[in-house]
Design a protein around this motif. Structure first.
Motif, PDB file in Angstrom:
ATOM      1  N   VAL A  92       0.810  -1.223   0.000  1.00  0.00           N
ATOM      2  CA  VAL A  92       0.000   0.000   0.000  1.00  0.00           C
ATOM      3  C   VAL A  92       0.846   1.276   0.000  1.00  0.00           C
ATOM      4  CG1 VAL A  92      -1.976  -1.139   1.090  1.00  0.00           C
ATOM      5  CG2 VAL A  92      -0.282   0.020   2.515  1.00  0.00           C
TER       6      VAL A  92
ATOM      7  N   ASP B  26      -2.955  -0.802  -6.240  1.00  0.00           N
ATOM      8  CA  ASP B  26      -3.892  -0.271  -7.232  1.00  0.00           C
ATOM      9  C   ASP B  26      -3.665  -0.802  -8.645  1.00  0.00           C
ATOM     10  OD1 ASP B  26      -5.159   1.260  -5.286  1.00  0.00           O
ATOM     11  OD2 ASP B  26      -3.836   2.976  -5.608  1.00  0.00           O
TER      12      ASP B  26
ATOM     13  N   ASP C   8      -9.719  -6.107  -0.077  1.00  0.00           N
ATOM     14  CA  ASP C   8     -10.306  -5.232   0.941  1.00  0.00           C
ATOM     15  C   ASP C   8      -9.567  -5.317   2.279  1.00  0.00           C
ATOM     16  OD1 ASP C   8     -12.167  -4.225  -0.788  1.00  0.00           O
ATOM     17  OD2 ASP C   8     -13.813  -5.496  -0.075  1.00  0.00           O
TER      18      ASP C   8
ATOM     19  N   LYS D 292      -7.245  -2.329   2.928  1.00  0.00           N
ATOM     20  CA  LYS D 292      -7.774  -0.960   3.117  1.00  0.00           C
ATOM     21  C   LYS D 292      -7.333  -0.310   4.426  1.00  0.00           C
ATOM     22  CE  LYS D 292     -11.713  -1.093   0.028  1.00  0.00           C
ATOM     23  NZ  LYS D 292     -13.166  -1.020  -0.109  1.00  0.00           N
TER      24      LYS D 292
ATOM     25  N   ARG E 207      -3.800   1.334   4.237  1.00  0.00           N
ATOM     26  CA  ARG E 207      -3.515   2.469   3.351  1.00  0.00           C
ATOM     27  C   ARG E 207      -3.249   3.727   4.155  1.00  0.00           C
ATOM     28  NH1 ARG E 207      -5.056   2.741  -2.134  1.00  0.00           N
ATOM     29  NH2 ARG E 207      -5.886   0.794  -2.940  1.00  0.00           N
TER      30      ARG E 207
END
Length: 74
Positions: A10, A26, A66, A69, A72
């Protein structure tokens, strides 16, 4: 895999190619799949970036993106 690898997914950006500058987390699944397939077929040793892309491919392929997340940066 070590826990630091998850943090690197991340925060580390792709250093070359079409997606240069994009966070590894990403990158599109198709690119991850292609990169891993090419690395295996060409018998390349895995550099740190190769290892991270392979890890991200496994996470993405298994629908676990997920889980990254919370890691991040805010």
């Amino acid at each position: 895999m070590n826990p630091q690898d998850l943090q690197l997914l991340v925060t580390r950006t792709m250093p070359f190619g079409k997606y240069k500058g994009r966070l590894i987390v990403d990158l599109p699944g198709d690119y991850l799949r292609w990169f891993v397939r090419e690395s295996v077929q060409n018998g390349r040793r895995q550099s740190e970036i190769g290892r991270l892309l392979a890890l991200m491919h496994e996470i993405d392929h298994n629908g676990l993106s997920d889980l990254l997340k919370p890691l991040r940066p805010k």
